[in-house]
Design a protein around this motif. Structure first.
Motif, PDB file in Angstrom:
ATOM      1  N   ALA A  56     -18.674 -29.903  90.647  1.00  0.00           N
ATOM      2  CA  ALA A  56     -18.773 -31.291  91.109  1.00  0.00           C
ATOM      3  C   ALA A  56     -17.464 -32.040  90.885  1.00  0.00           C
ATOM      4  N   ASN A  57     -16.849 -31.841  89.712  1.00  0.00           N
ATOM      5  CA  ASN A  57     -15.583 -32.514  89.426  1.00  0.00           C
ATOM      6  C   ASN A  57     -14.474 -32.018  90.345  1.00  0.00           C
ATOM      7  N   ALA A  58     -14.411 -30.709  90.550  1.00  0.00           N
ATOM      8  CA  ALA A  58     -13.379 -30.159  91.428  1.00  0.00           C
ATOM      9  C   ALA A  58     -13.600 -30.590  92.873  1.00  0.00           C
ATOM     10  N   ASN A  59     -14.862 -30.651  93.301  1.00  0.00           N
ATOM     11  CA  ASN A  59     -15.148 -31.061  94.679  1.00  0.00           C
ATOM     12  C   ASN A  59     -14.798 -32.519  94.915  1.00  0.00           C
ATOM     13  N   ASN A  60     -14.915 -33.362  93.887  1.00  0.00           N
ATOM     14  CA  ASN A  60     -14.503 -34.758  94.045  1.00  0.00           C
ATOM     15  C   ASN A  60     -13.030 -34.855  94.408  1.00  0.00           C
ATOM     16  N   ILE A  61     -12.217 -34.005  93.780  1.00  0.00           N
ATOM     17  CA  ILE A  61     -10.784 -33.979  94.107  1.00  0.00           C
ATOM     18  C   ILE A  61     -10.581 -33.472  95.530  1.00  0.00           C
ATOM     19  N   MET A  62     -11.327 -32.423  95.896  1.00  0.00           N
ATOM     20  CA  MET A  62     -11.194 -31.880  97.246  1.00  0.00           C
ATOM     21  C   MET A  62     -11.590 -32.922  98.288  1.00  0.00           C
ATOM     22  N   PHE A  63     -12.693 -33.636  98.051  1.00  0.00           N
ATOM     23  CA  PHE A  63     -13.132 -34.663  98.995  1.00  0.00           C
ATOM     24  C   PHE A  63     -12.079 -35.757  99.153  1.00  0.00           C
ATOM     25  N   PHE A  64     -11.461 -36.130  98.039  1.00  0.00           N
ATOM     26  CA  PHE A  64     -10.426 -37.162  98.111  1.00  0.00           C
ATOM     27  C   PHE A  64      -9.249 -36.691  98.956  1.00  0.00           C
ATOM     28  N   LEU A  65      -8.833 -35.441  98.748  1.00  0.00           N
ATOM     29  CA  LEU A  65      -7.692 -34.911  99.503  1.00  0.00           C
ATOM     30  C   LEU A  65      -8.014 -34.803 100.989  1.00  0.00           C
ATOM     31  N   ILE A  66      -9.233 -34.405 101.290  1.00  0.00           N
ATOM     32  CA  ILE A  66      -9.634 -34.319 102.700  1.00  0.00           C
ATOM     33  C   ILE A  66      -9.733 -35.718 103.303  1.00  0.00           C
ATOM     34  N   GLY A  67     -10.325 -36.647 102.535  1.00  0.00           N
ATOM     35  CA  GLY A  67     -10.436 -38.012 103.022  1.00  0.00           C
ATOM     36  C   GLY A  67      -9.090 -38.670 103.233  1.00  0.00           C
ATOM     37  N   SER A  68      -8.080 -38.245 102.444  1.00  0.00           N
ATOM     38  CA  SER A  68      -6.763 -38.859 102.558  1.00  0.00           C
ATOM     39  C   SER A  68      -6.106 -38.573 103.904  1.00  0.00           C
TER      40      SER A  68
END
Length: 500
Positions: A56-68
């Motif tokens: 969950a913590n790692a996916n939050n970073i991935m989601f942010f990078l994709i959203g960026s």
């Protein structure tokens, strides 16, 4: 020779074309969300809570990078759509080349830096100590997958820009199916396969996205698609900095909307947590349902953006107007078809996530009755924002979203709790959604979005060497019969980030 774009969205019936274009986007969003849920089951049930927390913590970073890069992908779709609507194939290919180089360079930079910074990013997020090594092992592989994730998302956006939402969906469905199959195989390592634990789930993402990307590239090459750039088109991969500037200037405001939504989600979750575990569990269960309720509006908004972009390029402002109101009608039809059963049958749907005897169930039913219908107005905002962005008017939708979330929703929930209690939080959703829809309607009616442009100046001159190598007659025919359409379908689970 090049293939004609599959659908011209500047002619023909609007309603049926819009629905046929939106349905593959909707199905892709649902498949991605289900994929994330299945992967979470494998990790949570068989590797434990620490592993699930790590993912969950790692996916939050991935989601942010994709959203960026979400907004930049939208900008490239609009640019390609406008070019195809104007029958300017050379410009569409020029946008394709510059955008591809920009995305590839950005993804490689992120992958390289993220590999070294993984532990620092997770520590900055206060990842629990027990989950930190697992999260780092998972996140490092996710960073390696970023070039494939970004490239697949970009190609999907570009194809929708030329009116094709079916091809990205077919390859996305293949990637999702492969990811689901590879997850248990690489996590547990049966037979000769390596047992990789939580990192196996990340490797499944990397392999499935990489193979889907390769298959999509081979498909475009085999079909000699209008957007395929071969060796003879290498010049188009040299960035045109006017195009890159347009991608950044127009894309960043669209991407900032994701940031505003994410921050509002965090603020609302903090307010809910203050009312105890039962209320938090109820809210979490409702969010699971709302993830799917918002998807029709997202798909229709994306389809409207593409259709409007093509018609703006073609100068068909009458069809732009009809696209907007048809999209609003489709939103009420499809979103309403989900909202009604979720209100009438909410005891059973919410019980999928909560025990029947749980005190959270009645809380969840109450908040669902108060708030779920607000997604009808949320859809109006998405549709109208998609239409006005198709001209290059990207700042007003950002300001409207900011005003509705941070000028209405969060203050409403905060300030009215002393008098309304926890209901202030639930009523803040329809209050902010109605305000956003009203402001969007006002800007659509009286705003200056029709005078906006994706480029600050005139289009760059046509370079003869950049025109696809094909006989003059077929090119002219393709110009007259070609077509285009919309945007980025981000990587796994990104649609969930809009559930606020």
């Amino acid at each position: 020779m090049t293939q004609r774009p599959p659908r011209d969205l500047t002619t023909g019936p609007i309603g049926s074309s819009l629905l046929l274009f939106a349905l593959p986007i909707l199905a892709g969003n649902i498949a991605q969300s289900l994929n994330g849920s299945v992967n979470a089951v494998w990790i949570g049930r068989y590797l434990g809570e620490a592993a699930l927390t790590a993912a969950a913590n790692a996916n939050n970073i991935m989601f942010f990078l994709i959203g960026s890069v979400f907004g930049i992908g939208m900008a490239s779709t609009i640019l390609i759509g406008q070019a195809v609507g104007a029958r300017d194939v050379a410009q569409a290919r020029r946008v394709m080349g510059s955008s591809a180089s920009f995305f590839i360079g950005l993804s490689v930079l992120i992958a390289a830096s993220g590999w070294w910074l993984s532990r620092h990013l997770l520590a900055w997020m206060d990842t629990p100590e027990a989950s930190l090594p697992l999260a780092e092992a998972y996140l490092k592989v996710i960073f390696l997958a970023m070039p494939a994730l970004y490239a697949f998302a970009f190609l999907s956006a570009a194809l929708r820009g030329v009116g094709d939402s079916r091809t990205p969906f077919r390859f996305l469905l293949g990637a999702v199916a492969l990811d689901i199959v590879l997850n248990p195989l690489l996590i547990f390592g049966p037979g000769p396969l390596p047992r990789l634990g939580i990192a196996g789930s990340a490797w499944a993402t990397l392999l499935s996205q990489g193979l889907a990307l390769l298959a999509l590239l081979l498909h475009l090459r085999r079909k000699r698609h209008v957007l395929w750039l071969g060796r003879r088109d290498a010049r188009l991969l040299v960035p045109d900095w006017r195009i890159v500037l347009a991608l950044v200037v127009k894309g960043v405001p669209m991407g900032l909307q994701m940031v505003l939504i994410s921050l509002a989600m965090i603020a609302m979750m903090s307010l809910v947590n203050g009312h105890g575990t039962a209320t938090s569990a109820a809210y979490g269960a409702a969010l699971q349902l709302w993830t799917y309720v918002q998807m029709p509006a997202m798909a229709i908004g994306a389809a409207c953006s593409t259709m409007a972009a093509q018609n703006v390029g073609a100068g068909r402002w009458d069809r732009v107007e009809r696209t907007a109101w048809t999209g609003v009608g489709c939103n009420f039809l499809l979103t309403g078809a989900l909202v009604a059963p979720l209100v009438l049958l909410d005891r059973w749907t919410l019980a999928l996530f909560l025990p029947q005897a749980s005190s959270s169930l009645e809380i969840a039913r109450h908040l669902n009755h108060v708030a779920v219908w607000s997604f009808l107005f949320f859809g109006v905002t998405l549709v109208l924002s998609g239409v006005v962005r198709a001209t290059g008017a990207v700042v007003p939708p950002l300001l409207i979203l900011g005003a509705s979330l941070w000028g209405v929703r969060v203050p409403f929930a905060n300030l009215l709790q002393p008098s309304l209690g926890v209901d202030a939080i639930w009523w803040s959703f329809p209050a902010s959604s109605v305000v956003a829809a009203t402001l969007s309607l006002a800007y659509y009616r009286w705003g200056g979005w029709r005078n906006a442009r994706m480029y600050p100046a005139a289009q760059p001159p046509l370079v003869p060497a950049e025109v696809p190598a094909s006989p003059p007659a077929p090119v002219a025919e393709a110009h007259q019969e070609g077509a285009a359409s919309t945007l980025l379908e981000t990587a796994p689970d990104a649609p969930r980030r809009l559930e606020a």
